[in-house]
Write an enzyme that holds these catalytic residues in place. Structure first.
Site, PDB file in Angstrom:
ATOM      1  N   HIS A   1      -1.475   0.844   7.521  1.00  0.00           N
ATOM      2  CA  HIS A   1      -2.071   1.229   6.077  1.00  0.00           C
ATOM      3  C   HIS A   1      -1.858   2.437   5.444  1.00  0.00           C
ATOM      4  O   HIS A   1      -2.130   3.384   6.202  1.00  0.00           O
ATOM      5  CB  HIS A   1      -3.380   0.678   6.069  1.00  0.00           C
ATOM      6  CG  HIS A   1      -3.961   0.666   4.598  1.00  0.00           C
ATOM      7  ND1 HIS A   1      -3.599  -0.435   3.635  1.00  0.00           N
ATOM      8  CD2 HIS A   1      -4.899   1.320   3.904  1.00  0.00           C
ATOM      9  CE1 HIS A   1      -4.266  -0.181   2.353  1.00  0.00           C
ATOM     10  NE2 HIS A   1      -5.098   1.149   2.608  1.00  0.00           N
TER      11      HIS A   1
ATOM     12  N   CYS B   1       0.759  -0.989   0.042  1.00  0.00           N
ATOM     13  CA  CYS B   1       0.050  -0.120  -0.014  1.00  0.00           C
ATOM     14  C   CYS B   1       0.830   1.247   0.145  1.00  0.00           C
ATOM     15  O   CYS B   1       0.355   2.375  -0.594  1.00  0.00           O
ATOM     16  CB  CYS B   1      -0.911   0.049   1.182  1.00  0.00           C
ATOM     17  SG  CYS B   1      -0.077  -0.131   2.579  1.00  0.00           S
TER      18      CYS B   1
END
Length: 322
Positions: free
Chosen positions: A267, A12
């Protein structure tokens, strides 16, 4: 149309940074003019070329998302680990260095530097005599503190910028050797902004080390503006430029790389303002959707919402480039 990137396994961070690069039209203009490596082996290991292939794959395909597999394999040849959590600021620097190193055309390297490189001057002055040292250097990002020296929270991005350029007295163990005095003395250390780039990257130092040697995330609110005029933020003593240079120091927010979660389990996603339709989009791996400025403001941070998204990298673009 905006196209997402599939998550290959903790990719990510890479995906978010790639989207910030690709949505910057000035960057893609440089990327499209690179020299194609002659052999298949050189093409496989050339980061700019693999980024160009991925960009074309995103623009020419009909899929809502594509996989950055070839680029990821290319990066692994240059010791960029796959399937691990990366720090966005460090990975941004790694990608930048690989791009600059592998672009063979000096003209393109110069344009790339002009697009991202921050020029500053460091100034050291002995407080016992008139001895001083001046040195010019470049930075890819400005690492802005979110706390002051007394661990008090800085309230806005403008406060962080002013604090970064605020003079610091070097005393005690931090004293420097003065050639004129012939001994260690107290010095005043300061930095002056000489030339900010077309795309100014600000790194909010949200992660700090504790005495237990664990990394702690600072999630408190730090608002940042859509428009940033450095002439209004920095004082005359914090700049080293004439009026014509300063006239170009007006910026508009282009992208935000935000982090959610903790240092051990987090994330990344990217909020980017399209330069073609001027609308904000959220790039969350393979998912891309249009968002509002209020959605972007949710990344300001909040002390009681530790797991929520918090802005980590801010990308500002000059409103009136030379």
């Amino acid at each position: 149309e905006a196209v997402g990137l599939y998550n290959l396994g903790q990719s990510c961070c890479l995906n978010s940074l790639l989207q910030v690069f690709f949505m910057n039209i000035r960057f893609t203009r440089i990327l499209r003019r690179i020299t194609v490596p002659p052999s298949p082996g050189q093409r496989r290991s050339n980061v700019p070329y693999q980024m160009l292939l991925l960009l074309e794959k995103m623009q020419c395909g009909k899929c809502k998302a594509v996989g950055p597999t070839d680029l990821a394999c290319c990066l692994s040849e240059h010791r960029v680990k796959l399937f691990v959590q990366h720090d966005a600021a460090q990975l941004f620097l790694t990608l930048w260095n690989l791009l600059k190193k592998q672009m063979k055309n000096p003209e393109l390297v110069a344009e790339l530097s002009d697009l991202y490189t921050i020029c500053i001057q460091e100034h050291l002055a002995c407080q016992k005599c008139s001895f001083e040292i001046k040195s010019n250097s470049t930075m890819l990002t400005l690492p802005l503190p979110v706390l002051d020296a007394n661990s008090h929270r800085l309230k806005t991005l403008e406060d962080s910028l002013q604090y970064f350029f605020h003079p610091e007295e070097l005393t005690g163990q931090n004293m420097c050797f003065c050639q004129q005095c012939g001994r260690k003395t107290t010095f005043l250390q300061s930095m002056k902004l000489v030339h900010p780039p077309q795309t100014l990257t600000l790194h909010l130092k949200r992660f700090c080390f504790e005495r237990s040697f664990r990394t702690h995330k600072l999630s408190h609110s730090l608002p940042f503006p859509q428009e940033l005029d450095l002439r209004e933020v920095l004082t005359e003593d914090q700049c080293l430029a004439d009026d014509s240079e300063k006239a170009t120091w007006q910026y508009e927010l282009f992208a935000v790389v935000a982090h959610s979660g903790s240092t051990s389990c987090g994330h990344y996603c990217a909020y980017i303002r399209s330069l073609t339709d001027c609308k904000w989009y959220c790039f969350n791996d393979s998912e891309v959707c249009q968002v509002s400025w209020d959605d972007v403001k949710c990344t300001y941070g909040h002390s009681n919402l530790y797991w929520r998204e918090t802005a980590y990298l801010l990308f500002y673009m000059k409103k009136h480039p030379q």
